[in-house]
Design a protein around this motif. Structure first.
Motif, PDB file in Angstrom:
ATOM      1  N   GLU A 121      10.364   3.620 -15.471  1.00 20.23           N
ATOM      2  CA  GLU A 121      10.708   2.266 -15.895  1.00 20.23           C
ATOM      3  C   GLU A 121      10.501   1.244 -14.786  1.00 20.23           C
ATOM      4  N   TRP A 122      10.451   1.669 -13.542  1.00 19.21           N
ATOM      5  CA  TRP A 122      10.273   0.742 -12.421  1.00 19.21           C
ATOM      6  C   TRP A 122       8.799   0.535 -12.051  1.00 19.21           C
ATOM      7  N   TRP A 123       7.895   1.170 -12.787  1.00 16.45           N
ATOM      8  CA  TRP A 123       6.463   1.021 -12.484  1.00 16.45           C
ATOM      9  C   TRP A 123       5.962  -0.311 -13.018  1.00 16.45           C
ATOM     10  N   PRO A 124       5.152  -1.073 -12.314  1.00 17.98           N
ATOM     11  CA  PRO A 124       4.668  -0.870 -10.960  1.00 17.98           C
ATOM     12  C   PRO A 124       5.730  -1.282  -9.935  1.00 17.98           C
ATOM     13  N   PRO A 125       5.772  -0.588  -8.807  1.00 19.67           N
ATOM     14  CA  PRO A 125       6.785  -0.888  -7.799  1.00 19.67           C
ATOM     15  C   PRO A 125       6.452  -2.156  -7.007  1.00 19.67           C
ATOM     16  N   TRP A 144      -0.503  -1.357   0.229  1.00 17.25           N
ATOM     17  CA  TRP A 144       0.826  -1.907  -0.036  1.00 17.25           C
ATOM     18  C   TRP A 144       1.004  -3.206   0.739  1.00 17.25           C
ATOM     19  N   ASP A 145       1.890  -4.079   0.223  1.00 17.08           N
ATOM     20  CA  ASP A 145       2.196  -5.324   0.927  1.00 17.08           C
ATOM     21  C   ASP A 145       2.839  -5.069   2.281  1.00 17.08           C
ATOM     22  N   SER A 146       3.650  -3.983   2.363  1.00 17.60           N
ATOM     23  CA  SER A 146       4.327  -3.669   3.628  1.00 17.60           C
ATOM     24  C   SER A 146       4.701  -2.189   3.671  1.00 17.60           C
ATOM     25  N   GLU A 147       4.978  -1.707   4.856  1.00 22.98           N
ATOM     26  CA  GLU A 147       5.435  -0.328   5.000  1.00 22.98           C
ATOM     27  C   GLU A 147       6.799  -0.145   4.343  1.00 22.98           C
ATOM     28  N   ASP A 148       7.655  -1.153   4.416  1.00 24.00           N
ATOM     29  CA  ASP A 148       8.970  -1.068   3.771  1.00 24.00           C
ATOM     30  C   ASP A 148       8.837  -0.885   2.258  1.00 24.00           C
ATOM     31  N   PHE A 167       6.327   0.513   0.723  1.00 18.15           N
ATOM     32  CA  PHE A 167       5.862   1.885   0.516  1.00 18.15           C
ATOM     33  C   PHE A 167       7.015   2.878   0.658  1.00 18.15           C
ATOM     34  N   LEU A 168       7.850   2.710   1.680  1.00 15.59           N
ATOM     35  CA  LEU A 168       8.970   3.638   1.894  1.00 15.59           C
ATOM     36  C   LEU A 168       9.969   3.583   0.738  1.00 15.59           C
ATOM     37  N   ALA A 169      10.195   2.411   0.172  1.00 15.65           N
ATOM     38  CA  ALA A 169      11.081   2.303  -1.000  1.00 15.65           C
ATOM     39  C   ALA A 169      10.469   3.061  -2.181  1.00 15.65           C
ATOM     40  N   PHE A 170       9.154   2.978  -2.338  1.00 21.24           N
ATOM     41  CA  PHE A 170       8.446   3.721  -3.384  1.00 21.24           C
ATOM     42  C   PHE A 170       8.607   5.225  -3.178  1.00 21.24           C
ATOM     43  N   VAL A 171       8.495   5.680  -1.942  1.00 19.40           N
ATOM     44  CA  VAL A 171       8.629   7.107  -1.634  1.00 19.40           C
ATOM     45  C   VAL A 171       9.994   7.611  -2.095  1.00 19.40           C
ATOM     46  N   GLU A 172      11.045   6.847  -1.835  1.00 20.43           N
ATOM     47  CA  GLU A 172      12.386   7.261  -2.244  1.00 20.43           C
ATOM     48  C   GLU A 172      12.498   7.395  -3.763  1.00 20.43           C
ATOM     49  N   LYS A 173      11.852   6.490  -4.488  1.00 25.50           N
ATOM     50  CA  LYS A 173      11.895   6.562  -5.953  1.00 25.50           C
ATOM     51  C   LYS A 173      11.082   7.738  -6.490  1.00 25.50           C
ATOM     52  N   THR A 174       9.992   8.054  -5.823  1.00 28.41           N
ATOM     53  CA  THR A 174       9.082   9.091  -6.347  1.00 28.41           C
ATOM     54  C   THR A 174       9.453  10.502  -5.925  1.00 28.41           C
ATOM     55  N   ARG A 175      10.241  10.651  -4.876  1.00 26.93           N
ATOM     56  CA  ARG A 175      10.551  11.993  -4.356  1.00 26.93           C
ATOM     57  C   ARG A 175      11.003  12.968  -5.451  1.00 26.93           C
ATOM     58  N   PRO A 176      11.963  12.606  -6.312  1.00 31.13           N
ATOM     59  CA  PRO A 176      12.388  13.549  -7.363  1.00 31.13           C
ATOM     60  C   PRO A 176      11.259  13.858  -8.357  1.00 31.13           C
ATOM     61  N   LEU A 177      10.426  12.870  -8.652  1.00 26.96           N
ATOM     62  CA  LEU A 177       9.323  13.083  -9.588  1.00 26.96           C
ATOM     63  C   LEU A 177       8.281  14.026  -9.004  1.00 26.96           C
ATOM     64  N   LEU A 178       7.979  13.855  -7.720  1.00 28.00           N
ATOM     65  CA  LEU A 178       6.989  14.724  -7.070  1.00 28.00           C
ATOM     66  C   LEU A 178       7.504  16.151  -6.963  1.00 28.00           C
ATOM     67  N   ASP A 179       8.793  16.303  -6.700  1.00 32.49           N
ATOM     68  CA  ASP A 179       9.383  17.646  -6.652  1.00 32.49           C
ATOM     69  C   ASP A 179       9.231  18.327  -8.008  1.00 32.49           C
ATOM     70  N   ARG A 180       9.428  17.578  -9.081  1.00 33.15           N
ATOM     71  CA  ARG A 180       9.331  18.117 -10.437  1.00 33.15           C
ATOM     72  C   ARG A 180       7.906  18.559 -10.778  1.00 33.15           C
ATOM     73  N   SER A 181       6.908  17.859 -10.239  1.00 34.83           N
ATOM     74  CA  SER A 181       5.520  18.178 -10.571  1.00 34.83           C
ATOM     75  C   SER A 181       4.964  19.316  -9.721  1.00 34.83           C
ATOM     76  N   GLY A 182       5.712  19.752  -8.709  1.00 34.94           N
ATOM     77  CA  GLY A 182       5.231  20.827  -7.846  1.00 34.94           C
ATOM     78  C   GLY A 182       4.289  20.357  -6.755  1.00 34.94           C
ATOM     79  N   MET A 183       4.185  19.054  -6.559  1.00 34.82           N
ATOM     80  CA  MET A 183       3.329  18.518  -5.505  1.00 34.82           C
ATOM     81  C   MET A 183       3.934  18.903  -4.156  1.00 34.82           C
ATOM     82  N   PRO A 184       3.120  19.479  -3.261  1.00 40.75           N
ATOM     83  CA  PRO A 184       3.658  19.882  -1.961  1.00 40.75           C
ATOM     84  C   PRO A 184       4.099  18.672  -1.139  1.00 40.75           C
TER      85      PRO A 184
END
Length: 92
Positions: free
Chosen positions: A28-32, A54-58, A60-77
């Protein structure tokens, strides 16, 4: 300052990439905030490469926090992205 984020995923597959991308773009938060552009493909050595802008590293890092659970679910290393300053980003 805009940044270029490069992610190398040794052994990553197109199937893993497509599954994780579907989960992320379906959130629901896409695009970040701060997202500019994305490209991905095989790295030529049996893995997968992702390049984002990305506009800034910050942002990108906020995006990483949102995606971490999704990436774990997909089996992405787990991956360690390389972040560098972008002097210029041109979109068509």
């Amino acid at each position: 300052m805009a940044v270029i984020v490069t992610v190398e995923i040794p052994g990553g597959t197109q199937e893993q990439y497509e599954e994780s991308t579907a989960l992320i773009t379906g959130a629901e938060w896409w695009p970040p905030q701060g997202f500019i552009a994305h490209a991905a493909g095989p790295d030529g050595t049996g893995g997968w490469r992702i390049v984002d802008f990305w506009d800034s590293e910050d942002d990108f890092l906020a995006f990483v926090e949102k995606t971490r659970p999704l990436l774990d679910r997909s089996g992405m290393p787990s991956i360690l992205p390389k972040v560098q300053e972008a002097v210029n980003v041109v979109l068509k």
